[in-house]
Scaffold this active site. Sequence first.
Site, mmCIF file in Angstrom:
data_model
loop_
_atom_site.group_PDB
_atom_site.id
_atom_site.type_symbol
_atom_site.label_atom_id
_atom_site.label_comp_id
_atom_site.label_asym_id
_atom_site.label_seq_id
_atom_site.Cartn_x
_atom_site.Cartn_y
_atom_site.Cartn_z
ATOM 1 N N LYS A 1 18.718 15.800 62.362
ATOM 2 C CA LYS A 1 19.959 16.554 62.132
ATOM 3 C C LYS A 1 20.999 16.229 63.196
ATOM 4 O O LYS A 1 22.177 16.038 62.898
ATOM 5 C CB LYS A 1 19.671 18.063 62.136
ATOM 6 N N ARG B 1 7.325 22.830 55.499
ATOM 7 C CA ARG B 1 6.580 23.111 56.732
ATOM 8 C C ARG B 1 6.387 24.603 56.912
ATOM 9 O O ARG B 1 5.311 25.072 57.296
ATOM 10 C CB ARG B 1 7.335 22.563 57.949
ATOM 11 N N ASP C 1 14.997 16.086 55.485
ATOM 12 C CA ASP C 1 14.649 17.169 56.402
ATOM 13 C C ASP C 1 14.736 18.520 55.714
ATOM 14 O O ASP C 1 13.906 19.397 55.946
ATOM 15 C CB ASP C 1 15.573 17.158 57.622
ATOM 16 N N HIS D 1 20.476 22.771 70.502
ATOM 17 C CA HIS D 1 19.453 23.187 69.549
ATOM 18 C C HIS D 1 18.336 23.904 70.291
ATOM 19 O O HIS D 1 17.951 23.503 71.385
ATOM 20 C CB HIS D 1 18.867 22.000 68.781
ATOM 21 N N SER E 1 12.564 16.622 62.900
ATOM 22 C CA SER E 1 13.457 17.555 62.218
ATOM 23 C C SER E 1 14.719 17.818 63.035
ATOM 24 O O SER E 1 15.837 17.716 62.528
ATOM 25 C CB SER E 1 12.725 18.876 61.946
#
Length: 435
Positions: free
Chosen positions: A187, A168, A161, A82, A183
């Site tokens: 995930k 956001r 989320d 990520h 967040s």
Amino acid sequence: MNFLSLIESKREGKTLTPEHIREFIHAFTAGKIPDYQMAALLMAIYFRGLNTTETTALTLAMRDSGHVLKFPKDKRLLVDKHSTGGIGDKVSLPLAPLLACLGFRVPMISGRGLGITGGTLDKLDSIPGFKTLLPVSQIIKQVQQVGCVICGQTDKMIPADKKIYALRDASGTVPSIPLITASILSKKLAESLDALILDVKFGSAAFMQTKADARKLAKAMVALGNQCGVDTCAILTDMNTPLGRAAGNWLEIKESIDCLENKGPIDLRELVIDSAAHLLVQTRKSKSLAAARKLAEDCLNSGEPRQKWDEMIVAQGADLKAFNRKLALDSTAKVVVEVKPEKAGYVTKCDARIIGEVIRDLGGGRLTKESAINFDVGVDRIAKPGERVEKSGILCRVHAADLVQVKMANVRLKMVFEISAKQPAKTPLIVEVIQ
């Protein structure tokens, strides 16, 4: 629950209990808390922060707000990567098929654009027929059969989320360490991973402007990921300059294919290989980073990840013939114009933030969560720091919907580049590893 009192408590800097956090996440997911109140709490968190206990509780409450992926037993470990986001950051796209070819399973649950940064799902939406929203059963089946998937969370996966993520973006609360941590990790924890590599960016176009702030975020996520049973490592990378030479949804898909065909930009290739190498070491498939980089590079050079890409996108509904026809086009935008330098010299600065803002304003990003995206606009052939440009050369190209947009973008993009007679010192892309 009196949600207003929780907003007021956090506004005053008080600590929320794990029970209160689980309760309001459950209520918000169920539609019992309006967006405007949740936005108020997010703003209070942005200014007041969350401590470690609060962040852990928020992460786990968001993960547990929906289904957690459960995969069959398999010798292939489950891994993912990520990025905290940047301009031109398309590493996930070539990395997923590369990891599948290295013998991993990759259940890559991705997101849409936040702020000025592009989202992986928005980029994939530019592929004809490609489906980013898949049922859980297909996600698991595809990971088992193809080895990789890149998709969004379903309505039943991390729904908290999904709702907070969009809010956001529209409420100006994106650059918050606890909110980013919760967040991302909610995930990733829902993917049942064995190992995770995090690309935490710093610089003008990153959520974390300074290396110190990026290090703080990386350490928070690495500690929480490892605490939750996922082998987690982070790399700190520079996002003052765009990654690669293209930014904008479809343009980044094209550059990702270039990377898979071993003709993409050097910095993108470096980050793809390095991300794969860290996961090889984390999962003990390689004893050293040097050996792991060699293994990843050889695999990328083999052409197998390029074939795996086609296999993945077809599995997700893409029209391969239409994709290849689109790929052959120089541009899919209505107007393409070159931005020329005003003098010859060496590029000493290429401000990624301004490029991101220009692409957003061209229609390539969102100003509100309801904004429609133009997948064809963007900037490519970007000159990078250290490179020489002549007056007859180009700094970049603008892909736009009309000439009015081009004129606006051209003026602003000239501010992106600084040119000097002296060649600047080279700065590293990867500056630190956090374990």
